[in-house]
Design an enzyme around this catalytic site. Structure first.
Site, PDB file in Angstrom:
ATOM      1  N   GLY A  45       1.020  -1.392   0.221  1.00  0.00           N
ATOM      2  CA  GLY A  45      -0.353   0.127  -0.177  1.00  0.00           C
ATOM      3  C   GLY A  45       0.909   1.529   0.089  1.00  0.00           C
ATOM      4  O   GLY A  45       2.086   1.240   0.211  1.00  0.00           O
TER       5      GLY A  45
ATOM      6  N   CYS B 195       5.540  -0.345   7.714  1.00  0.00           N
ATOM      7  CA  CYS B 195       5.311   0.905   7.088  1.00  0.00           C
ATOM      8  C   CYS B 195       6.396   1.491   6.376  1.00  0.00           C
ATOM      9  O   CYS B 195       7.536   1.586   6.762  1.00  0.00           O
ATOM     10  CB  CYS B 195       4.772   2.008   8.038  1.00  0.00           C
ATOM     11  SG  CYS B 195       4.611   3.637   7.379  1.00  0.00           S
ATOM     12  N   LEU B 196       6.385   1.835   5.060  1.00  0.00           N
ATOM     13  CA  LEU B 196       7.391   2.426   4.064  1.00  0.00           C
ATOM     14  C   LEU B 196       7.957   3.526   4.750  1.00  0.00           C
ATOM     15  O   LEU B 196       9.155   3.865   4.332  1.00  0.00           O
ATOM     16  CB  LEU B 196       6.916   2.443   2.685  1.00  0.00           C
ATOM     17  CG  LEU B 196       6.342   1.236   2.176  1.00  0.00           C
ATOM     18  CD1 LEU B 196       5.986   1.194   0.648  1.00  0.00           C
ATOM     19  CD2 LEU B 196       7.609   0.016   1.962  1.00  0.00           C
TER      20      LEU B 196
ATOM     21  N   HIS C 197      -4.961   1.376   7.296  1.00  0.00           N
ATOM     22  CA  HIS C 197      -3.450   1.979   7.487  1.00  0.00           C
ATOM     23  C   HIS C 197      -3.257   2.954   6.545  1.00  0.00           C
ATOM     24  O   HIS C 197      -2.869   4.143   6.956  1.00  0.00           O
ATOM     25  CB  HIS C 197      -2.478   0.718   7.194  1.00  0.00           C
ATOM     26  CG  HIS C 197      -1.063   1.152   7.246  1.00  0.00           C
ATOM     27  ND1 HIS C 197      -0.292   0.747   8.115  1.00  0.00           N
ATOM     28  CD2 HIS C 197      -0.036   1.862   6.451  1.00  0.00           C
ATOM     29  CE1 HIS C 197       1.086   1.252   7.987  1.00  0.00           C
ATOM     30  NE2 HIS C 197       0.919   1.814   7.095  1.00  0.00           N
ATOM     31  N   GLU C 198      -3.628   2.801   5.226  1.00  0.00           N
ATOM     32  CA  GLU C 198      -3.384   3.973   4.327  1.00  0.00           C
ATOM     33  C   GLU C 198      -4.293   5.154   4.497  1.00  0.00           C
ATOM     34  O   GLU C 198      -3.991   6.238   4.362  1.00  0.00           O
ATOM     35  CB  GLU C 198      -3.505   3.449   2.649  1.00  0.00           C
ATOM     36  CG  GLU C 198      -2.784   2.312   2.539  1.00  0.00           C
ATOM     37  CD  GLU C 198      -1.358   2.427   2.845  1.00  0.00           C
ATOM     38  OE1 GLU C 198      -0.746   3.694   2.847  1.00  0.00           O
ATOM     39  OE2 GLU C 198      -0.542   1.319   2.936  1.00  0.00           O
TER      40      GLU C 198
ATOM     41  N   HIS D  33      -2.835   7.411   7.067  1.00  0.00           N
ATOM     42  CA  HIS D  33      -1.927   8.082   6.510  1.00  0.00           C
ATOM     43  C   HIS D  33      -2.564   9.505   6.269  1.00  0.00           C
ATOM     44  O   HIS D  33      -1.936  10.713   6.224  1.00  0.00           O
ATOM     45  CB  HIS D  33      -1.291   7.710   5.423  1.00  0.00           C
ATOM     46  CG  HIS D  33      -0.021   6.697   5.799  1.00  0.00           C
ATOM     47  ND1 HIS D  33       1.022   7.266   6.478  1.00  0.00           N
ATOM     48  CD2 HIS D  33       0.187   5.371   5.385  1.00  0.00           C
ATOM     49  CE1 HIS D  33       1.954   6.083   6.888  1.00  0.00           C
ATOM     50  NE2 HIS D  33       1.697   5.060   5.800  1.00  0.00           N
TER      51      HIS D  33
END
Ligand code: K1U
Ligand code: ZN
Length: 172
Positions: A46, A94-95, A136-137, A140
């Site tokens: 994602g 998480c990136l 999660h996205e 953000h």
């Protein structure tokens, strides 16, 4: 298509609330496509626009397994319109927090309403990893990271390690 640099925490841009998209036009379509390329390259499942420095409500997700057909979702203005009563716990990454993982508890299933690549309103019923990833996205887009679901001590520990990593990276 273009690969975009991913912002690493802590960074004030990851704490801001992203603005709704007025309509999915050529610019937003290009952003969605560039974000997917960036996500696949990372690799990740994602990515949200604030992670590439764009404070607009756009996310991309693909939770297909590595032996399955890709299943990319491009979503503008995603909204959670229903959540299940039961919760599920997943180990999240998480990136923007490389090398950190933690169990996070969220609703096990959700219904999402969003605008697709053609500016059409769509709904998605998600459960399992897809439900976790979409939540999660969307976090953000609201300036929230998975560490904000953890205890203050755990969050502070990861934040301190991230500050150290950023200092080391800046030194080269
Ligand atoms: O938003 C992001 O930072 C992307 C993040 C999404 C996510 C992962 C796990 C649970 C919830 C949300 C990632 O993709 S981290 C990398 C990752 O999980 C992964 C990478 C390669 C293969 C499989 C998973
Ligand atoms: Zn993330």
């Amino acid at each position: 298509m273009a690969k975009l640099p991913i912002i690493v925490a802590p960074d004030p841009r990851l704490k801001k609330i992203a603005k709704p998209v007025e309509r999915v036009d050529a610019r937003i379509r290009q952003l969605m496509d560039d974000m997917l390329e960036t996500m696949y390259d990372a690799p990740g499942i994602g990515l949200a626009a604030p992670q590439v420095g764009v404070l607009e409500r756009v996310i991309v997700v693909d939770c297909a397994g590595k032996d399955e057909e890709p299943q990319p979702y491009r979503m503008a203005n995603p909204e959670i319109v229903w959540v299940s009563d039961d919760d599920a716990s997943y180990e999240e990454g998480c990136l923007s927090l490389p090398e950190h993982y933690a169990e996070v508890v969220r609703p096990a299933a959700v219904k999402i309403r969003y605008l697709d690549r053609e500016n059409e309103i769509r709904e998605l019923d998600a459960d399992g990893l897809l439900a976790t990833c979409v939540q999660h996205e969307i976090d953000h887009l609201n300036g929230k990271l998975f560490i904000d679901h953890l205890s203050p001590i755990r969050r502070q520990m990861i934040t301190s390690k991230m500050k150290k990593l950023k200092r080391e990276r800046a030194r080269g």
